[in-house]
Write an enzyme that holds these catalytic residues in place. Structure first.
Site, mmCIF file in Angstrom:
data_model
loop_
_atom_site.group_PDB
_atom_site.id
_atom_site.type_symbol
_atom_site.label_atom_id
_atom_site.label_comp_id
_atom_site.label_asym_id
_atom_site.label_seq_id
_atom_site.Cartn_x
_atom_site.Cartn_y
_atom_site.Cartn_z
ATOM 1 C CG HIS A 125 -1.971 -1.022 1.224
ATOM 2 N ND1 HIS A 125 -2.831 -1.212 0.168
ATOM 3 C CD2 HIS A 125 -2.310 -1.956 2.157
ATOM 4 C CE1 HIS A 125 -3.646 -2.224 0.446
ATOM 5 N NE2 HIS A 125 -3.350 -2.697 1.644
ATOM 6 C CG ASP A 162 -2.734 -8.477 0.758
ATOM 7 O OD1 ASP A 162 -2.008 -8.762 1.723
ATOM 8 O OD2 ASP A 162 -3.765 -7.769 0.857
HETATM 9 ZN ZN LIG Z 1 -4.032 -7.230 2.746
#
Ligand SMILES: [Zn+2]
Length: 308
Positions: A125, A162
């Site tokens: 992220h 993910d």
């Molecule tokens: Zn994650």
């Protein structure tokens, strides 16, 4: 040929707070699973610190210096609602990024066919100019750029399974056709990016999955979209953002994968790497928040890496 595991005790000292899901217990659970006899053949190495110059290939200017300067001497500092610095965070972040870099060095040197980085904080992220979503430095993107610029590899792919979309990796790659980013992730879910319409310069492949999707939908995403795209791209190195939070027991999302799905996708990605990348695979831990599911899923992933 052997499989390497890069980790460092500093990664246990990044402490975002007692109730934070991205806890040191996650890494302890994985390391405990990897202490079982079937993993005795893994070669464990201490992750070095990343050079700031390597980090700057993804995070420009003085981003790393400013982040490290913000690390508190005591207590905690929240960068946003999810992303917290504790006194150990700077060292952990440097070791997490350094693990991925060292793993690339080792597989390109032929010291091992593949490697897993058992590290935290995670990275996918983290955008070029913003730490977010539990992530400080984008470990896998830094490793990809290291492979490009130090070794001159023409094509490097990152596959991200993910459950969350790797907005940071996408942002780092989206203008660079030498880098491919392919992701399965739940949608809708944090961080809200990752629509199929986000394609970069033809080098971004997002396959959003509806809540409650399971093995069938996940495997179809790979068979119909991601594996063919990898075959067209022909990566010289395959990197994996290995988050295990799409497991059905994970508390942060609603996908329904099981350990066998992680073994399956690992096998498929190893086959791609075998066709184009001399088998070279570097995998780095991202999410996964149910400790038992995380440990079992990482073990399934490692079992396949070792069998390559
Ligand atoms: Zn994650």
């Amino acid at each position: 040929m052997r499989t390497l595991v890069y980790t460092h005790e500093a990664c246990l000292a990044h402490d975002p707070g007692g109730y934070h899901p991205e806890s040191p217990e996650r890494l302890r659970a994985i390391l405990a699973a990897l202490s079982a006899p079937e993993f005795a053949a893994l070669e464990r190495r201490a992750a070095p610190r990343a050079d700031l110059a390597a980090i700057a290939r993804v995070h420009p200017g003085d981003f790393a210096e400013r982040l490290l300067a913000a690390v508190p001497r005591s207590g905690q500092i929240a960068l946003d609602a999810d992303t917290v610095l504790s006194p150990g965070s700077g060292e952990a972040a440097l070791r997490a990024a350094g693990a991925a870099i060292a793993a690339v060095d080792a597989v390109i040197a032929g010291e091992a066919k593949n490697a897993f980085c058992a590290v935290r904080p995670p990275g996918h992220h983290a955008e070029p100019s913003r730490a977010m979503g539990f992530c400080l430095f984008n470990n896998i993107a830094i490793a990809a750029q290291h492979a490009r610029w130090v070794y001159g590899l023409a094509r490097v792919a990152v596959v991200d399974f993910d459950v969350h979309h790797g907005n940071g990796t996408q942002a780092a790659f989206e203008d660079d056709a030498s880098l491919l980013y392919a992701s399965t992730h739940q949608s809708p879910l944090y961080p809200g990016t990752g629509a199929a319409s986000e394609t970069g310069v033809g080098n971004i492949l997002n396959v959003p999955l509806a809540p409650m999707s399971g093995s069938r939908e996940f495997r179809r995403a790979f068979e119909d979209a991601i594996l063919p795209a990898l075959d067209r791209f022909r990566p010289e190195l395959l990197l994996i953002s290995a988050g295990f939070d799409a497991h059905r027991d994970d508390p942060l999302a609603q996908l329904m994968l099981v350990e066998a799905d992680y073994a399956w996708v690992t096998g498929e990605l190893l086959a791609v790497a075998g066709r184009y990348a001399l088998g070279r695979v570097v995998s780095s831990l991202e999410g996964g928040y149910d400790l038992a599911a995380l440990a079992a899923s990482a073990a399934a992933h490692l079992g396949k890496l070792m069998a390559a």
